[in-house]
Structures are given as structure tokens and as C-alpha cells.
Design a protein around this motif. Structure first.
Motif, short mmCIF file in Angstrom:
data_model
loop_
_atom_site.label_atom_id
_atom_site.label_comp_id
_atom_site.label_asym_id
_atom_site.label_seq_id
_atom_site.Cartn_x
_atom_site.Cartn_y
_atom_site.Cartn_z
N LEU A 23 0.79 -1.22 0.00
CA LEU A 23 0.00 0.00 0.00
C LEU A 23 0.83 1.28 0.00
N GLY A 24 2.17 1.15 0.02
CA GLY A 24 3.03 2.33 -0.01
C GLY A 24 2.95 3.17 1.24
N ILE A 25 2.71 2.54 2.41
CA ILE A 25 2.46 3.30 3.63
C ILE A 25 3.66 3.36 4.57
N GLY A 26 4.74 2.65 4.25
CA GLY A 26 5.90 2.69 5.12
C GLY A 26 5.79 1.85 6.36
N PHE A 112 -3.08 12.27 19.26
CA PHE A 112 -2.91 12.82 17.90
C PHE A 112 -2.67 11.69 16.90
N PHE A 113 -1.84 10.72 17.29
CA PHE A 113 -1.58 9.59 16.41
C PHE A 113 -2.87 8.81 16.14
N GLY A 114 -3.67 8.60 17.19
CA GLY A 114 -4.94 7.90 17.03
C GLY A 114 -5.86 8.60 16.06
N VAL A 115 -5.95 9.92 16.17
CA VAL A 115 -6.78 10.71 15.25
C VAL A 115 -6.29 10.55 13.81
N PHE A 116 -4.97 10.63 13.65
CA PHE A 116 -4.38 10.53 12.32
C PHE A 116 -4.65 9.16 11.70
N VAL A 117 -4.50 8.10 12.49
CA VAL A 117 -4.74 6.74 11.99
C VAL A 117 -6.22 6.55 11.64
N ALA A 118 -7.12 7.03 12.48
CA ALA A 118 -8.55 6.90 12.21
C ALA A 118 -8.93 7.65 10.94
N PHE A 119 -8.37 8.84 10.77
CA PHE A 119 -8.63 9.63 9.56
C PHE A 119 -8.11 8.90 8.32
N SER A 120 -6.90 8.34 8.44
CA SER A 120 -6.30 7.62 7.32
C SER A 120 -7.11 6.39 6.97
N ALA A 121 -7.60 5.68 7.99
CA ALA A 121 -8.42 4.48 7.75
C ALA A 121 -9.72 4.85 7.04
N THR A 122 -10.30 5.98 7.43
CA THR A 122 -11.54 6.44 6.79
C THR A 122 -11.30 6.77 5.32
N GLN A 123 -10.18 7.46 5.04
CA GLN A 123 -9.81 7.74 3.65
C GLN A 123 -9.71 6.45 2.85
N MET A 124 -9.05 5.47 3.43
CA MET A 124 -8.84 4.19 2.75
C MET A 124 -10.16 3.47 2.53
N LEU A 125 -11.06 3.55 3.50
CA LEU A 125 -12.34 2.85 3.43
C LEU A 125 -13.25 3.48 2.38
N ILE A 126 -13.27 4.80 2.33
CA ILE A 126 -14.17 5.50 1.40
C ILE A 126 -13.66 5.40 -0.03
N GLY A 127 -12.35 5.64 -0.22
CA GLY A 127 -11.76 5.55 -1.56
C GLY A 127 -12.41 6.52 -2.53
N LYS A 128 -12.59 7.76 -2.13
CA LYS A 128 -13.26 8.75 -2.97
C LYS A 128 -12.46 9.04 -4.23
N ARG A 244 -8.21 -2.90 -3.68
CA ARG A 244 -9.35 -2.25 -3.03
C ARG A 244 -9.89 -3.06 -1.85
N GLN A 245 -10.07 -4.37 -2.05
CA GLN A 245 -10.60 -5.20 -0.97
C GLN A 245 -9.63 -5.28 0.21
N LEU A 246 -8.33 -5.37 -0.13
CA LEU A 246 -7.33 -5.40 0.93
C LEU A 246 -7.29 -4.08 1.69
N GLN A 247 -7.54 -2.98 1.00
CA GLN A 247 -7.58 -1.68 1.66
C GLN A 247 -8.69 -1.63 2.70
N LYS A 248 -9.84 -2.22 2.36
CA LYS A 248 -10.98 -2.22 3.29
C LYS A 248 -10.65 -3.02 4.55
N VAL A 249 -10.04 -4.18 4.36
CA VAL A 249 -9.64 -5.00 5.51
C VAL A 249 -8.62 -4.26 6.36
N PHE A 250 -7.66 -3.64 5.68
CA PHE A 250 -6.61 -2.92 6.38
C PHE A 250 -7.18 -1.74 7.16
N ALA A 251 -8.20 -1.10 6.60
CA ALA A 251 -8.84 0.03 7.28
C ALA A 251 -9.43 -0.40 8.61
#
Length: 267
Positions: A23-26, A112-128, A244-251
Motif C-alpha cells: 500500500l506504499g504506507i511505510g 494525535f496519532f490515534g486521530v491521524f490513523v482513524a482519519f487515514s483508515a476512513t480515507q482508505m475505506l471510502i476511496g473517494k 481495493r478489498q485489501l484496503q478495506k480489511v486494512f482500514a
């Protein structure tokens, strides 16, 4: 070192390295909460646990990025002109990020880290999907974007993929190119961020033995051993199947890790 601790760190490195290549996330989004758990169990100073987890995670990306980007480069997926435009700002921002983190209380940093991770997971889940006319900005805009990516990456110990991949796809870069280019950007992020964490953590009271600044070297060595092996496998997988499916699981996994960091911020 406890054999069970070594096995736990190897498992983390395996999962984090695969996620970095895929996923290129490091890998930092996954590693920081788990490293925090381990450092807490080891009895490290509570006020330093999150700082050390973030610094150690960021240092692993220095090695993981080299491993995963080679695999992506073989597929011709890395957009090197984009890397060249973003890298200068990333170097600046990744040095500043750990300095900001040092000024923050450990509980605040965990929240702050928790907020950032939750936001990132939401981005990944929505995939706008981005607007069709949008393009990457000019050089000054890319420097500003790189600085922002670097600051957040250095602050939370991530490779920047959760910022750079959405940024590039938002500008209509194809997802596989965005993931590959993000993997390449992990190197300047980790380089500047690691040096910054060594500098700002040097001589900090309460650090355990074998710490180099905020970086805990035994954990770094074990995680890197596994993650460098798995990152190319994740990169190859990214080019063989839709993610895409793996992104949802990862989210979903990321939401669980964010919940732990929220809990850590109040305990």
C-alpha cells in the motif's frame, strides 16, 4: 532479549513490511501501536514510550523503503519527476516533525496519532475518486505539499503514504503509480526524520540502554530483518491484484489500532 519479544518484533516487521510494499504506507501506521505496547510491557519510561515507538518505526522505513521501491521500480511504476519535486519539502518537513513531537506530552502525542490513523483508515475505506480535471501543482506547490507530508510523517512515524497516496490520486495519478512513488518518498522521510529523532532525543533523561536518541536499536534491528524481506513481496502483490478489498480489511485493522492509541492517551 526475551525470545517471545523477539518473535513479536519479527511478526510486526513481517506484517509492516508487507503492508509497506502493498500500500506504499511505510508500515508506520501498523508498527507504532504495537511497538508502544511492547515498550510499555518492557517498563520503559511512560513519558517516552510513544516518542520512542514513533522514532523506531520511522527508522525502520529507512530500510523498508529501499527494499520496496526496488520492486516497484522494476515494474516502471515510480514517477521519479514527482519524487524530485516533493523530496526537498519532505526533507525539511521530516526534520521539523520530530521536533514538534518532542514538545508534545506523550498522552497528547498518542491521541494525535490515534486521530491521524482513524482519519487515514476512513480515507482508505471510502476511496473517494478525484475530479477528472485535477493535476499535480507546480514546483512551489509541490514543495509546500512535500513539507506538509514530511511534517506529519515525522510527527507520527509513518512513511507518508497515507498523505502522499491520497494527494497524488486526488491529482489524478494512477493508484499503482501513487503507491510506487510513495514508497520512493519513504526514503527522504525516514532519512531526515531518523536524524532528527537522534538529534532531539540525544541525552534525554530516562532513555533505556541501547537507545540512540529516541530510537531503540534492538527493536529496530529485529523489525528491519523481517520487514525488508516482506516489502518486495507486498510490492509484487500490489501489481498482481486489485488492492481495493485489501484496503478495506486494512482500514478495519487501523481502526482497532487507533482505538488502542486513544486508550493509551488516557491511561
Amino acid at each position: 532479549m526475551d525470545p517471545w519479544l523477539i518473535l513479536a518484533l519479527l511478526a510486526m516487521g513481517t506484517f509492516g513490511g508487507f503492508a509497506a510494499g502493498l500500500l506504499g504506507i511505510g508500515g508506520g501506521m501498523v508498527l507504532v501501536p504495537f511497538i508502544t505496547m511492547i515498550f510499555t510491557a518492557q517498563g520503559f519510561a511512560p513519558g517516552l514510550v510513544v516518542h520512542m515507538a514513533i522514532a523506531t518505526s520511522l527508522a525502520t522505513i529507512f530500510f523498508t523503503s529501499l527494499s520496496s521501491v526496488r520492486a516497484h521500480h522494476k515494474h516502471g511504476a515510480v514517477l521519479w519527476p514527482v519524487v524530485k519535486l516533493l523530496a526537498p519539502g519532505i526533507l525539511v518537513g521530516s526534520w521539523i516533525g520530530p521536533w514538534i513531537g518532542k514538545q508534545m506530552d506523550s498522552a497528547v502525542l498518542a491521541f494525535f496519532f490515534g486521530v491521524f490513523v482513524a482519519f487515514s483508515a476512513t480515507q482508505m475505506l471510502i476511496g473517494k475518486k478525484p475530479a477528472g480535471s485535477r493535476e499535480l501543482p507546480n514546483a512551489p506547490g509541490m514543495f509546500a505539499a512535500g513539507t506538509g507530508i514530511g511534517v506529519l510523517s515525522g510527527l507520527v512515524g509513518a512513511g507518508g503514504g497515507f498523505i502522499s497516496v491520497p494527494f497524488m490520486t486526488w491529482c489524478n495519478v494512477k493508484i499503482h503509480n501513487a503507491v510506487a512513488t510513495s514508497a520512493a518518498l519513504g526514503f527522504p522521510i525516514a532519512l531526515a526524520g531518523t536524524l532528527s529523532n537522534i538529534y532531539y532525543g540525544w541525552g534525554e533523561p530516562g532513555l533505556p540502554e541501547y537507545a540512540l536518541g529516541f530510537i531503540y536499536l534492538p527493536a529496530l534491528a529485529i523489525i528491519v530483518l523481517a520487514s525488508v524481506t516482506m516489502a518486495p513481496l507486498g510490492a509484487r502483490t500490489a501489481h498482481k491484484m486489485p488492492v481495493r478489498q485489501l484496503q478495506k480489511v486494512f482500514a478495519v485493522i487501523l481502526y482497532c489500532l487507533a482505538a488502542y492509541m486513544f486508550w493509551k492517551s488516557v491511561n
